[in-house]
Design a protein around this motif. Structure first.
Motif, PDB file in Angstrom:
ATOM      1  N   ASN A 256       0.824  -1.208   0.000  1.00 27.44           N
ATOM      2  CA  ASN A 256       0.000   0.000   0.000  1.00 27.44           C
ATOM      3  C   ASN A 256       0.860   1.260   0.000  1.00 27.44           C
ATOM      4  O   ASN A 256       2.022   1.247   0.381  1.00 27.44           O
ATOM      5  CB  ASN A 256      -0.979   0.006   1.185  1.00 27.44           C
ATOM      6  N   ALA A 257       0.251   2.333  -0.465  1.00 30.07           N
ATOM      7  CA  ALA A 257       0.910   3.636  -0.497  1.00 30.07           C
ATOM      8  C   ALA A 257      -0.176   4.698  -0.591  1.00 30.07           C
ATOM      9  O   ALA A 257      -1.308   4.414  -0.995  1.00 30.07           O
ATOM     10  CB  ALA A 257       1.865   3.741  -1.689  1.00 30.07           C
ATOM     11  N   GLY A 258       0.180   5.919  -0.213  1.00 38.62           N
ATOM     12  CA  GLY A 258      -0.789   6.998  -0.317  1.00 38.62           C
ATOM     13  C   GLY A 258      -0.340   8.243   0.417  1.00 38.62           C
ATOM     14  O   GLY A 258       0.724   8.269   1.059  1.00 38.62           O
ATOM     15  N   PRO A 259      -1.144   9.293   0.334  1.00 40.70           N
ATOM     16  CA  PRO A 259      -0.796  10.550   1.001  1.00 40.70           C
ATOM     17  C   PRO A 259      -1.010  10.467   2.508  1.00 40.70           C
ATOM     18  O   PRO A 259      -1.797   9.643   2.996  1.00 40.70           O
ATOM     19  CB  PRO A 259      -1.766  11.546   0.372  1.00 40.70           C
ATOM     20  N   SER A 260      -0.307  11.327   3.219  1.00 43.53           N
ATOM     21  CA  SER A 260      -0.466  11.410   4.668  1.00 43.53           C
ATOM     22  C   SER A 260      -0.517  12.887   5.063  1.00 43.53           C
ATOM     23  O   SER A 260       0.409  13.641   4.773  1.00 43.53           O
ATOM     24  CB  SER A 260       0.714  10.719   5.373  1.00 43.53           C
ATOM     25  N   LEU A 261      -1.613  13.282   5.693  1.00 44.89           N
ATOM     26  CA  LEU A 261      -1.780  14.656   6.157  1.00 44.89           C
ATOM     27  C   LEU A 261      -1.451  14.721   7.642  1.00 44.89           C
ATOM     28  O   LEU A 261      -1.771  13.798   8.397  1.00 44.89           O
ATOM     29  CB  LEU A 261      -3.218  15.124   5.930  1.00 44.89           C
ATOM     30  N   SER A 262      -0.829  15.804   8.057  1.00 47.36           N
ATOM     31  CA  SER A 262      -0.434  15.953   9.450  1.00 47.36           C
ATOM     32  C   SER A 262      -0.841  17.333   9.953  1.00 47.36           C
ATOM     33  O   SER A 262      -0.541  18.343   9.305  1.00 47.36           O
ATOM     34  CB  SER A 262       1.078  15.759   9.580  1.00 47.36           C
ATOM     35  N   PHE A 263      -1.522  17.363  11.108  1.00 43.30           N
ATOM     36  CA  PHE A 263      -2.008  18.609  11.705  1.00 43.30           C
ATOM     37  C   PHE A 263      -1.336  18.782  13.067  1.00 43.30           C
ATOM     38  O   PHE A 263      -1.582  18.004  13.987  1.00 43.30           O
ATOM     39  CB  PHE A 263      -3.531  18.573  11.856  1.00 43.30           C
ATOM     40  N   LEU A 264      -0.475  19.792  13.194  1.00 38.08           N
ATOM     41  CA  LEU A 264       0.276  20.019  14.426  1.00 38.08           C
ATOM     42  C   LEU A 264      -0.622  20.632  15.498  1.00 38.08           C
ATOM     43  O   LEU A 264      -1.312  21.612  15.251  1.00 38.08           O
ATOM     44  CB  LEU A 264       1.455  20.961  14.131  1.00 38.08           C
ATOM     45  N   THR A 265      -0.611  20.045  16.702  1.00 41.15           N
ATOM     46  CA  THR A 265      -1.405  20.587  17.804  1.00 41.15           C
ATOM     47  C   THR A 265      -0.544  21.339  18.815  1.00 41.15           C
ATOM     48  O   THR A 265      -0.971  22.341  19.365  1.00 41.15           O
ATOM     49  CB  THR A 265      -2.197  19.478  18.524  1.00 41.15           C
ATOM     50  N   ASP A 266       0.672  20.857  19.093  1.00 42.78           N
ATOM     51  CA  ASP A 266       1.617  21.625  19.902  1.00 42.78           C
ATOM     52  C   ASP A 266       3.032  21.097  19.717  1.00 42.78           C
ATOM     53  O   ASP A 266       3.230  19.978  19.229  1.00 42.78           O
ATOM     54  CB  ASP A 266       1.224  21.669  21.395  1.00 42.78           C
ATOM     55  N   ALA A 267       4.004  21.931  20.075  1.00 41.70           N
ATOM     56  CA  ALA A 267       5.413  21.578  19.908  1.00 41.70           C
ATOM     57  C   ALA A 267       6.225  22.177  21.046  1.00 41.70           C
ATOM     58  O   ALA A 267       5.880  23.234  21.581  1.00 41.70           O
ATOM     59  CB  ALA A 267       5.928  22.102  18.565  1.00 41.70           C
ATOM     60  N   SER A 268       7.304  21.501  21.420  1.00 46.44           N
ATOM     61  CA  SER A 268       8.179  22.000  22.483  1.00 46.44           C
ATOM     62  C   SER A 268       9.609  21.563  22.206  1.00 46.44           C
ATOM     63  O   SER A 268       9.850  20.640  21.413  1.00 46.44           O
ATOM     64  CB  SER A 268       7.719  21.493  23.850  1.00 46.44           C
TER      65      SER A 268
END
Length: 196
Positions: free
Chosen positions: A112-124
């Motif tokens: 399998n293969a495909g797109p991956s979306l990522s939504f950042l909620t917080d970072a430190s």
């Protein structure tokens, strides 16, 4: 995010009547790294670090052509290290990841293969107090590709995830902002369980 959930619900309804539909919980171990496409001498890539994801997956077989579509919604905690002026600094990112895999079977294996979306909620980061989310893009686009196998009701996958878009444009080193093209990549070791 609401639109994304609605799309997944519509997919569930659309394929819910089919015996080729699966749904269940998903947990993964990720080994992630911040890659520097344009690195400065004061900023160097560190070692890959382990993190985790948990959420749900859905799989629906597409009639006639024999392929399947498998969207996932995963809450993710990823860690990475950069060397800033020869000092290792740890970064931690909490995200909502939405890979949408398209695949088929060859014998017992799934490819399998495909797109991956990522939504950042917080970072430190370890040397700075407070949230540094504003230093990074809220949404990034990547891709995943890998192999998997189903054993009874267990869904096992090993995938590689790369980035198609820039995650961060700069990093602060000793009070000085240095331009970098930061992109994330990771290996994903995933286990799911089919509830139906």
């Amino acid at each position: 995010m609401k639109k994304l959930v609605m799309i997944c619900l519509l997919m569930t309804i659309a394929f819910g009547a089919s015996a080729q539909f699966s749904l269940g919980p998903r947990v993964t171990l990720v080994n992630s790294k911040l890659s520097l496409k344009d690195a400065a001498t004061s900023v160097q890539e560190g070692d890959a670090e382990f993190g985790y994801q948990f959420g749900i997956f859905m799989r629906a077989k597409v009639p006639v052509i024999g392929l399947y579509v498998q969207p996932e919604i995963l809450f993710s905690k990823a860690e990475s290290t950069l060397s800033l002026n020869n000092q290792d600094v740890s970064f931690e990112f909490n995200k909502i990841d939405v890979p949408i895999m398209i695949g088929g079977k060859i014998g017992p294996l799934r490819l399998n293969a495909g797109p991956s979306l990522s939504f950042l909620t917080d970072a430190s980061r370890s040397d700075v107090a407070g949230d540094i989310k504003d230093n990074y893009k809220n949404t990034t686009v990547g891709y995943q590709a890998g192999v998997g196998i189903d054993i009874l009701k267990f869904v096992i996958d090993v995938k590689y995830e790369g980035s198609l878009s820039q995650f961060g444009e700069s990093v602060s080193v000793g009070g000085t902002t240095v331009n970098t093209d930061q992109r994330t990549s990771q290996w994903v070791f995933a286990l799911g369980f089919k509830l139906f």
